[in-house]
Design an enzyme around this catalytic site. Structure first.
Site, PDB file in Angstrom:
ATOM      1  N   LYS A  49       0.828  -1.205   0.000  1.00  0.00           N
ATOM      2  CA  LYS A  49       0.000   0.000   0.000  1.00  0.00           C
ATOM      3  C   LYS A  49       0.864   1.257   0.000  1.00  0.00           C
ATOM      4  O   LYS A  49       1.953   1.268   0.578  1.00  0.00           O
ATOM      5  CB  LYS A  49      -0.909   0.023   1.238  1.00  0.00           C
ATOM      6  CG  LYS A  49      -1.633  -1.293   1.490  1.00  0.00           C
ATOM      7  CD  LYS A  49      -2.405  -1.286   2.801  1.00  0.00           C
ATOM      8  CE  LYS A  49      -2.917  -2.667   3.142  1.00  0.00           C
ATOM      9  NZ  LYS A  49      -1.890  -3.531   3.725  1.00  0.00           N
ATOM     10  N   HIS A 106      -3.682   3.613   1.095  1.00  0.00           N
ATOM     11  CA  HIS A 106      -3.899   3.173   2.474  1.00  0.00           C
ATOM     12  C   HIS A 106      -5.072   3.893   3.156  1.00  0.00           C
ATOM     13  O   HIS A 106      -5.848   3.265   3.880  1.00  0.00           O
ATOM     14  CB  HIS A 106      -2.616   3.352   3.288  1.00  0.00           C
ATOM     15  CG  HIS A 106      -2.450   2.320   4.352  1.00  0.00           C
ATOM     16  ND1 HIS A 106      -1.240   1.752   4.667  1.00  0.00           N
ATOM     17  CD2 HIS A 106      -3.343   1.730   5.172  1.00  0.00           C
ATOM     18  CE1 HIS A 106      -1.401   0.867   5.639  1.00  0.00           C
ATOM     19  NE2 HIS A 106      -2.671   0.840   5.973  1.00  0.00           N
TER      20      HIS A 106
END
Length: 274
Positions: A73, A106
């Site tokens: 991420k 994220h």
């Protein structure tokens, strides 16, 4: 192992292994053990600071790369088009890979309003073949809708906090409508209080299973992707052994009735740490 098919045709293990809060040096033996048990999907992130350790485990493994599904991420401080492309290169280098299977934003961090630009960088990585699928984490409906309106590629996955006390029904309904898979982080709930719930423990007793196995089985039958985390080998095996029983419709309804909208992590619209 049970697989689901993402909206671009890519197959992904429905049960994976998460390494949040696993120190870099511990990530290597943990991932090696996970692969030995049978896990094929590994979920990491730049901010976890253990991509190097994960990469070492992958390099030491005899599992073919095409049989692995690796997710990482882009962190909030790396958002923006060029920043994201640079952050991806660094993640790939730490992991020691030529590509990742799934790359996620994220958090939306809406205060900074750069997640659309960030997602367009993910689209470039996807179109260039450096990522097999792209998606997001912790996106509410309004954040997902904006991506759908302003970008070209519908996210394959939205990874959110999800457990019996926070079932994310509104987000889940939106994701299903747009063929986005919901992936559950903290599927057993931080602190583990849901494991002591009377409904969960009584269902577990009826199958001679643990409460954790019942909750993971609920996620699978609820059509979630799920990534439990543990560095304890016996717990890792326990979490993996959830394919030999099936909850009844009544069991599923009883667990559905536990929803409290009780969140342990940040509310996505309010999470603006960089």
């Amino acid at each position: 192992m049970q697989y689901i098919t993402l909206n671009n045709g890519l197959k992904m293990p429905q049960l994976g292994f998460g390494v949040w809060q696993v120190p870099d040096e511990e990530a290597t033996p943990a991932v090696e053990k996970a692969l030995e048990i049978g896990y094929r999907s590994i979920d990491t992130a730049k901010v976890y600071e253990n991509e190097n350790g994960v990469g070492k485990a992958l390099a030491n493994s005899n599992v073919a790369r095409e049989d692995l599904f690796i997710t990482t991420k882009v962190w909030n401080s790396d958002q923006g088009y060029e920043n994201t492309l640079q952050a991806f290169d660094k993640s790939l280098e730490r992991l020691g890979l030529d590509y990742v299977d799934l790359y996620l934003i994220h958090w939306p961090t809406p205060e900074y309003d750069d997640y659309v630009e960030t997602y367009k960088a993910l689209e470039k990585l996807y179109k260039d073949g450096r990522v097999k699928a792209i998606g997001v984490c912790n996106f509410n409906v309004e954040h997902l809708q904006r991506l759908i309106d302003e970008c070209d590629v519908v996210p394959a996955v939205n990874q959110v906090e999800c457990h019996p006390y926070l079932q994310q029904k509104e987000v889940k309904e939106f994701c299903e409508k747009h063929n986005i898979y919901l992936e559950a982080w903290s599927p057993l709930m931080q602190g583990g209080e849901v494991l002591k719930n009377d409904v969960i423990t009584s269902i577990a007793g009826s199958y001679s299973k643990t409460p954790a196995q019942v909750i993971l089985r609920w996620h699978l039958q609820y059509n979630n992707i799920v990534i439990p985390k543990s560095v304890t080998p016996s717990r890792m095996e326990e979490n993996f052994n959830v394919f030999d029983f099936e909850l009844t419709t009544d069991d599923m309804k009883r667990i559905e009735g536990l929803d409290r909208n009780e969140r342990k992590g940040p509310e996505p619209s309010e999470m603006n740490i960089r």
